[in-house]
Design an enzyme around this catalytic site. Structure first.
Site, short mmCIF file in Angstrom:
data_model
loop_
_atom_site.label_atom_id
_atom_site.label_comp_id
_atom_site.label_asym_id
_atom_site.label_seq_id
_atom_site.Cartn_x
_atom_site.Cartn_y
_atom_site.Cartn_z
NE ARG A 13 0.95 0.21 -8.51
CZ ARG A 13 -0.26 -0.30 -8.71
NH1 ARG A 13 -0.73 -1.25 -7.93
NH2 ARG A 13 -1.00 0.10 -9.74
CG ASP A 14 -0.95 -3.24 -10.95
OD1 ASP A 14 -1.19 -4.00 -10.01
OD2 ASP A 14 -1.83 -2.79 -11.71
CG HIS A 230 -4.59 0.38 -14.42
ND1 HIS A 230 -3.29 0.65 -14.02
CD2 HIS A 230 -4.91 -0.80 -13.82
CE1 HIS A 230 -2.86 -0.30 -13.22
NE2 HIS A 230 -3.82 -1.21 -13.08
CG HIS A 232 -5.24 -5.77 -14.38
ND1 HIS A 232 -4.27 -6.34 -13.62
CD2 HIS A 232 -5.35 -4.49 -13.95
CE1 HIS A 232 -3.80 -5.45 -12.75
NE2 HIS A 232 -4.45 -4.31 -12.93
CB CYS A 263 -5.66 -9.12 -10.14
SG CYS A 263 -6.69 -8.70 -8.73
CG ASN A 276 -1.17 -4.36 -14.92
OD1 ASN A 276 -0.81 -5.10 -14.02
ND2 ASN A 276 -1.71 -3.19 -14.70
P1 HMG Z 1 -4.44 -0.27 7.79
O1 HMG Z 1 -3.60 -1.37 8.36
O2 HMG Z 1 -5.69 -0.74 7.20
O3 HMG Z 1 -4.84 0.76 8.91
O4 HMG Z 1 -3.62 0.52 6.68
P2 HMG Z 1 -4.13 1.96 9.67
O5 HMG Z 1 -4.20 3.18 8.82
O6 HMG Z 1 -4.82 2.00 10.99
O7 HMG Z 1 -2.61 1.59 9.92
C1 HMG Z 1 -2.23 0.42 10.62
C2 HMG Z 1 -0.74 0.22 10.49
O8 HMG Z 1 -0.29 0.45 9.16
C3 HMG Z 1 0.04 1.20 11.37
O9 HMG Z 1 1.23 0.54 11.76
C4 HMG Z 1 0.40 2.28 10.40
O10 HMG Z 1 1.56 2.98 10.81
C5 HMG Z 1 0.67 1.50 9.14
P3 HMG Z 1 1.34 -0.24 13.17
O11 HMG Z 1 1.01 0.80 14.20
O12 HMG Z 1 0.32 -1.35 13.12
O13 HMG Z 1 2.74 -0.75 13.17
N1 HMG Z 1 0.51 2.31 7.92
C6 HMG Z 1 1.45 2.44 6.97
N2 HMG Z 1 2.68 1.91 6.84
C7 HMG Z 1 3.38 2.25 5.75
N3 HMG Z 1 2.91 3.07 4.79
C8 HMG Z 1 1.69 3.62 4.90
C9 HMG Z 1 0.90 3.30 6.02
N4 HMG Z 1 -0.33 3.66 6.42
C10 HMG Z 1 -0.57 3.05 7.57
N5 HMG Z 1 1.25 4.42 3.94
C11 HMG Z 1 -3.34 0.88 4.34
C12 HMG Z 1 -4.20 1.15 5.58
C13 HMG Z 1 -4.06 1.49 3.15
C14 HMG Z 1 -2.00 1.53 4.53
C15 HMG Z 1 -3.19 -0.65 4.15
O14 HMG Z 1 -4.45 -1.23 4.10
C16 HMG Z 1 -2.39 -1.01 2.93
O15 HMG Z 1 -1.21 -0.73 2.85
N6 HMG Z 1 -3.04 -1.70 1.96
C17 HMG Z 1 -2.36 -2.14 0.75
C18 HMG Z 1 -3.07 -1.54 -0.39
C19 HMG Z 1 -2.35 -1.87 -1.70
O16 HMG Z 1 -1.19 -1.56 -1.87
N7 HMG Z 1 -3.09 -2.49 -2.64
C20 HMG Z 1 -2.59 -2.75 -3.94
C21 HMG Z 1 -2.54 -1.51 -4.78
S1 HMG Z 1 -4.12 -1.02 -5.45
C22 HMG Z 1 -4.17 -1.81 -6.98
O17 HMG Z 1 -3.34 -2.64 -7.24
C23 HMG Z 1 -5.20 -1.38 -7.99
C24 HMG Z 1 -4.59 -0.52 -9.11
O18 HMG Z 1 -3.58 -1.23 -9.78
C25 HMG Z 1 -5.68 -0.12 -10.10
C26 HMG Z 1 -6.51 -1.29 -10.63
O19 HMG Z 1 -5.94 -2.26 -11.20
O20 HMG Z 1 -7.72 -1.20 -10.52
C27 HMG Z 1 -3.98 0.76 -8.54
MG MG Z 2 -3.88 -2.67 -11.41
#
Ligand code: HMG
Ligand code: MG
Length: 324
Positions: A13-14, A230, A232, A263, A276
């Site tokens: 995933r990450d 967690h 990095h 990242c 990470n």
């Molecule tokens: P959005 O676009 O901001 O807003 O999504 P929305 O909720 O109004 O949805 C818009 C569109 O997205 C719609 O589709 C929804 O159906 C679709 P459209 O009508 O335009 O065709 N949608 C989805 N599709 C699939 N799966 C879903 C979903 N939800 C809405 N669950 C959202 C908000 C959060 C979904 C979006 O901003 C997103 O996917 N962001 C990506 C976030 C991400 O994956 N970031 C990386 C992970 S976090 C990380 O890495 C940190 C971590 O490792 C810890 C650390 O290191 O600190 C965990």
């Molecule tokens: Mg992370």
């Protein structure tokens, strides 16, 4: 005192979410199987987020469907072995839509293939907005139905707090902000609170200072959920941070095999940020500190070699402008 330390590998995933190319589903499945065979406690397999934002993980359902039944994992390049314990498989979900997609996977499998989901927010408003287009308060509201559905289905919930030390947009983050968000997440009834040093800004001193405050205010092992760290490894200090955290009583850590990741917010033009902390370094650090894990380091090296092979191929294909 010797402690059994819990290890989660988040590389599928990450790690893979930050790759420039999309890795074929079958290769992701094999990576997960090799990690299960290495004896980590949990593998964070993929994300049910918007494929528009993270196309690398758009095949989350297919990856889960491709996995072997629990207990039958491949060891190394050779045959299949029966493991005595199952490895928890988890997935990131940002909202109820992602949760429903995860539940659909379980319904199709006819069993609890996904045993844990991970929601994610941040201690920095700007990071929360950039990552999920929502304020911290809005993300926490989005988690309520997720936690409710998880309770109903007997699925565990992990909650990440990103930017525990620094935010790529706002700079240093005070421990109070982390503690405030952590309290709100714990009030939801989560099982695992995961503190994320998203850009790898932590030093043993800053990690120790945060954990000391956290312990005073909330209690590292007394709030009814696991506290996970967690890290990095942007500046090569993550192993020292693991040692500092072990000394503070943290017994659960995330790593990414082969150090996959990097990242995008911590990269500079032309230079990828390291990912990470590698799970190999993490496990060796834990063992060197006198603690134990369930991980077989030889089998983990097999998974690491495969991970390197897969991303090298995908990066070369991406550089040529094609698919892997
Ligand atoms: P959005 O676009 O901001 O807003 O999504 P929305 O909720 O109004 O949805 C818009 C569109 O997205 C719609 O589709 C929804 O159906 C679709 P459209 O009508 O335009 O065709 N949608 C989805 N599709 C699939 N799966 C879903 C979903 N939800 C809405 N669950 C959202 C908000 C959060 C979904 C979006 O901003 C997103 O996917 N962001 C990506 C976030 C991400 O994956 N970031 C990386 C992970 S976090 C990380 O890495 C940190 C971590 O490792 C810890 C650390 O290191 O600190 C965990
Ligand atoms: Mg992370």
């Amino acid at each position: 005192m010797t402690t059994r330390v819990r290890i989660t590998d988040v590389s599928p995933r990450d790690g893979l979410q930050n790759e420039p190319g999309v890795i074929p589903t079958s290769e992701k499945v094999r990576l997960v199987e090799l990690l299960r065979a290495a004896g980590v406690d949990e593998v964070e397999v993929s994300s049910f987020v918007s494929a528009k934002w993270v196309p690398q993980l758009g095949d989350a359902a297919e990856v889960f469907q491709g996995l072997a039944p629990a207990g039958m994992q491949e060891r190394g390049a050779g045959g299949v072995r029966q493991t005595s314990r199952t490895v928890c498989l988890s997935a990131l979900v940002p909202n109820n839509q992602g949760m429903q997609a995860a539940l659909d996977v379980n319904a199709r499998a006819g069993r609890k293939l996904i045993e844990k989901v991970a929601v994610f927010t941040a201690a920095s408003e700007t990071f929360s907005q950039k990552n999920t287009h929502a304020t911290i308060a809005e993300t926490i509201e989005r988690f309520r139905p997720v936690v409710e559905a998880a309770r109903h289905e007997g699925i565990e919930v992990r909650a990440y707090v990103s930017c525990i030390i620094a935010c790529p947009f706002e700079g240093p983050v005070a421990p109070e902000r982390v503690i405030d968000v952590a309290r709100q997440l714990l009030a939801l009834g989560i099982d695992d609170l995961d503190l994320g040093d998203t850009i790898g800004a932590g030093t043993p001193e800053t990690i120790d200072a945060l954990l000391r405050r956290f312990d005073e205010e909330i209690g590292i092992d007394s709030h009814g959920a696991i506290t996970t760290l967690h890290l990095h490894d942007t500046f090569g200090r993550a192993a020292e941070c693991v040692k500092a955290a072990l000394d503070r009583g943290v017994t659960s850590f995330d790593g990414s095999v082969a150090g996959l990741g990097g990242c995008p917010y911590a990269s500079t033009p032309g230079r990828r940020a390291p990912g990470n902390i590698s799970t190999e370094t993490l496990v060796r650090t834990v063992h060197a500190a006198g603690h134990v894990t369930g991980v077989d380091l030889d089998a983990l090296e097999v998974a690491a070699a495969y991970a390197r092979e897969v991303v090298t191929r995908a990066r070369a294909a991406a550089a040529k402008g094609g698919a892997a």
